[in-house]
Motif scaffolding. Sequence first.
Motif, PDB file in Angstrom:
ATOM      1  N   ILE A  90       0.835  -1.203   0.000  1.00  0.00           N
ATOM      2  CA  ILE A  90       0.000   0.000   0.000  1.00  0.00           C
ATOM      3  C   ILE A  90       0.872   1.257   0.000  1.00  0.00           C
ATOM      4  O   ILE A  90       0.634   2.203  -0.768  1.00  0.00           O
ATOM      5  N   LEU A  91       1.910   1.274   0.843  1.00  0.00           N
ATOM      6  CA  LEU A  91       2.766   2.451   0.925  1.00  0.00           C
ATOM      7  C   LEU A  91       3.501   2.710  -0.378  1.00  0.00           C
ATOM      8  O   LEU A  91       3.734   3.870  -0.750  1.00  0.00           O
ATOM      9  N   THR A  92       3.881   1.652  -1.080  1.00  0.00           N
ATOM     10  CA  THR A  92       4.575   1.819  -2.359  1.00  0.00           C
ATOM     11  C   THR A  92       3.713   2.590  -3.350  1.00  0.00           C
ATOM     12  O   THR A  92       4.221   3.397  -4.140  1.00  0.00           O
ATOM     13  N   PHE A  93       2.398   2.368  -3.322  1.00  0.00           N
ATOM     14  CA  PHE A  93       1.498   3.049  -4.254  1.00  0.00           C
ATOM     15  C   PHE A  93       0.963   4.365  -3.694  1.00  0.00           C
ATOM     16  O   PHE A  93       0.741   5.324  -4.447  1.00  0.00           O
ATOM     17  N   VAL A  94       0.760   4.434  -2.382  1.00  0.00           N
ATOM     18  CA  VAL A  94       0.106   5.603  -1.794  1.00  0.00           C
ATOM     19  C   VAL A  94       1.062   6.785  -1.646  1.00  0.00           C
ATOM     20  O   VAL A  94       0.660   7.940  -1.871  1.00  0.00           O
ATOM     21  N   THR A  95       2.294   6.545  -1.274  1.00  0.00           N
ATOM     22  CA  THR A  95       3.208   7.665  -1.018  1.00  0.00           C
ATOM     23  C   THR A  95       3.419   8.553  -2.244  1.00  0.00           C
ATOM     24  O   THR A  95       3.412   9.791  -2.109  1.00  0.00           O
ATOM     25  N   ILE A 154       1.223   9.057  -4.569  1.00  0.00           N
ATOM     26  CA  ILE A 154      -0.056   9.754  -4.731  1.00  0.00           C
ATOM     27  C   ILE A 154      -0.126  10.943  -3.778  1.00  0.00           C
ATOM     28  O   ILE A 154      -0.606  12.026  -4.137  1.00  0.00           O
ATOM     29  N   VAL A 155       0.362  10.753  -2.557  1.00  0.00           N
ATOM     30  CA  VAL A 155       0.368  11.858  -1.588  1.00  0.00           C
ATOM     31  C   VAL A 155       1.263  12.990  -2.069  1.00  0.00           C
ATOM     32  O   VAL A 155       0.911  14.181  -1.963  1.00  0.00           O
ATOM     33  N   ALA A 156       2.426  12.643  -2.616  1.00  0.00           N
ATOM     34  CA  ALA A 156       3.347  13.674  -3.110  1.00  0.00           C
ATOM     35  C   ALA A 156       2.684  14.505  -4.208  1.00  0.00           C
ATOM     36  O   ALA A 156       2.770  15.743  -4.204  1.00  0.00           O
ATOM     37  N   TYR A 157       2.024  13.840  -5.163  1.00  0.00           N
ATOM     38  CA  TYR A 157       1.292  14.575  -6.198  1.00  0.00           C
ATOM     39  C   TYR A 157       0.101  15.324  -5.601  1.00  0.00           C
ATOM     40  O   TYR A 157      -0.206  16.461  -5.987  1.00  0.00           O
ATOM     41  N   LEU A 177      14.898  10.764  -2.818  1.00  0.00           N
ATOM     42  CA  LEU A 177      14.915  11.470  -4.100  1.00  0.00           C
ATOM     43  C   LEU A 177      13.624  12.221  -4.409  1.00  0.00           C
ATOM     44  O   LEU A 177      13.657  13.222  -5.130  1.00  0.00           O
ATOM     45  N   THR A 178      12.505  11.757  -3.894  1.00  0.00           N
ATOM     46  CA  THR A 178      11.224  12.394  -4.229  1.00  0.00           C
ATOM     47  C   THR A 178      10.553  13.012  -3.016  1.00  0.00           C
ATOM     48  O   THR A 178      10.252  14.205  -2.990  1.00  0.00           O
ATOM     49  N   TRP A 179      10.317  12.210  -1.996  1.00  0.00           N
ATOM     50  CA  TRP A 179       9.544  12.689  -0.850  1.00  0.00           C
ATOM     51  C   TRP A 179      10.208  13.875  -0.178  1.00  0.00           C
ATOM     52  O   TRP A 179       9.574  14.909   0.061  1.00  0.00           O
ATOM     53  N   LEU A 180      11.477  13.761   0.131  1.00  0.00           N
ATOM     54  CA  LEU A 180      12.155  14.826   0.874  1.00  0.00           C
ATOM     55  C   LEU A 180      12.147  16.153   0.105  1.00  0.00           C
ATOM     56  O   LEU A 180      11.615  17.157   0.596  1.00  0.00           O
TER      57      LEU A 180
END
Length: 455
Positions: free
Chosen positions: A48-53, A55-58, A304-307
């Motif tokens: 779930i986290l692999t797909f949801v995180t 989506i949250v960033a976008y 690379l993305t979230w931070l």
Amino acid sequence: MAQEREVTTTITATTTVTLPANPTPKTYAELNPRLKPTEFFGPIGGGILTFVTPIVAYGLFYGCNEVTGCSVPPKRNVLEWIGDWPSSAGALWDWKAAGVYLAWYLWTVLCWAILPGDWIEGTLLRDGTRKTYKMNGLWTFMLTLGIVAGTVSQPGGVAAFAWIYDHFVPLLSASLAMCTFQAVFVYVNSFFSGELLAHQGNSGNFFYDFWMGRPLNPTWPGFPNFDIKTFNEVRPGIIGWVILNVAFACAQYERLGRVTNSMWLVLIFQGWYSLDCLLAESSILQQMDITTDGFGFMLSFGDLTWLPFTYTLQARYLVFAPTDLSIAACAFIVALEVLGQYIFRSANNEKTDFRNGRNPKNLQYMETQRGTKLLTSGWWGRSRHPNYFGDWIMAWAWCLPTGFSSPIPYFYVIYFGILLAHRQIRDDEACKQKYGKDWETYCKKVPYKIIPYVY
């Protein structure tokens, strides 16, 4: 993920271990035992986290921007939002933006390769070896900032960096493509390389292992000294975070002809945080991210993305919702930042001194059956993770400059509080397994987990 610095409980590394003269080498299976997938609620949570995180960033962009506003609940549905978007700002993919991101990543790799730096040994691995890591992130940071300052000061320089603000989403997508590529590569390669695996990433379940990270210290074939995990931890994302903030300040300057005091506070606070991380770059070698966690989608996406693309929410918000703070408000926010920095730094200094055999404050401690020591006074007597407490106070100082028109810019302080609590649980569980009954005794002496007298 990135930026949970110096997370483990204070101990000294004074134990002397006597090894057999000719120890029997362990087999690959013995070095890499299969463990049950227990972190993040197991395979379901990892999947779930692999797909949801992402989506949250976008979602933080599409739900908080100058076209749709930044309201909760949103005023319009997602399809209407996207339909109103200028193609440059809202397009999911742009090849020029992808090229810019790739050039940025390769620039940080080039700096790692050519700039001077100390080679520092990491912790002892369970196969009896130690890896060495090149520490020159500070030089990369300083050189990059010098180039940025020189570019911004030239005619057209402000507009060049404001371009980043206008292409935020495709740049985010490019970073997501890069982190996904790396996560897939190291996962597949770990089945053929014979490298050491992370305990929690070797369950045999794809969704769980892909999220947690199967290899412990992956490298690129032919480049054994280039450790992908430690490089990503403090280079492209940490420094990119600062570059994005500068770009947002340029975008605000283009619109207002000046940079607001609220934007300056965010730039200075977050810039100092990044600099402080790079000044103590070698300290990451003691973090759970490096010593324990594998490199998979969790860390590649986080670094690379979230931070860089979610931690910059406050600066991005101030571009289209500029805020001028009163002198009293600025003073309060600065005082909050200084308080958080003081707690964070003084706690970590106590730990560093004690770990290196120094105890200038004559702090109390308890002996363990392992022969190591646990601090029970000073900051580490007030809570088991006082540095987390300081970190969280600083998070408030980063969000308060955005004012109170929308709760969305406060996403970071909420997320970070949850993250720190989760890290505390993981660390305490690891210490419980490591110290056994001594850990129970320690918890009685230091009952508070993060916030003294509260939690």
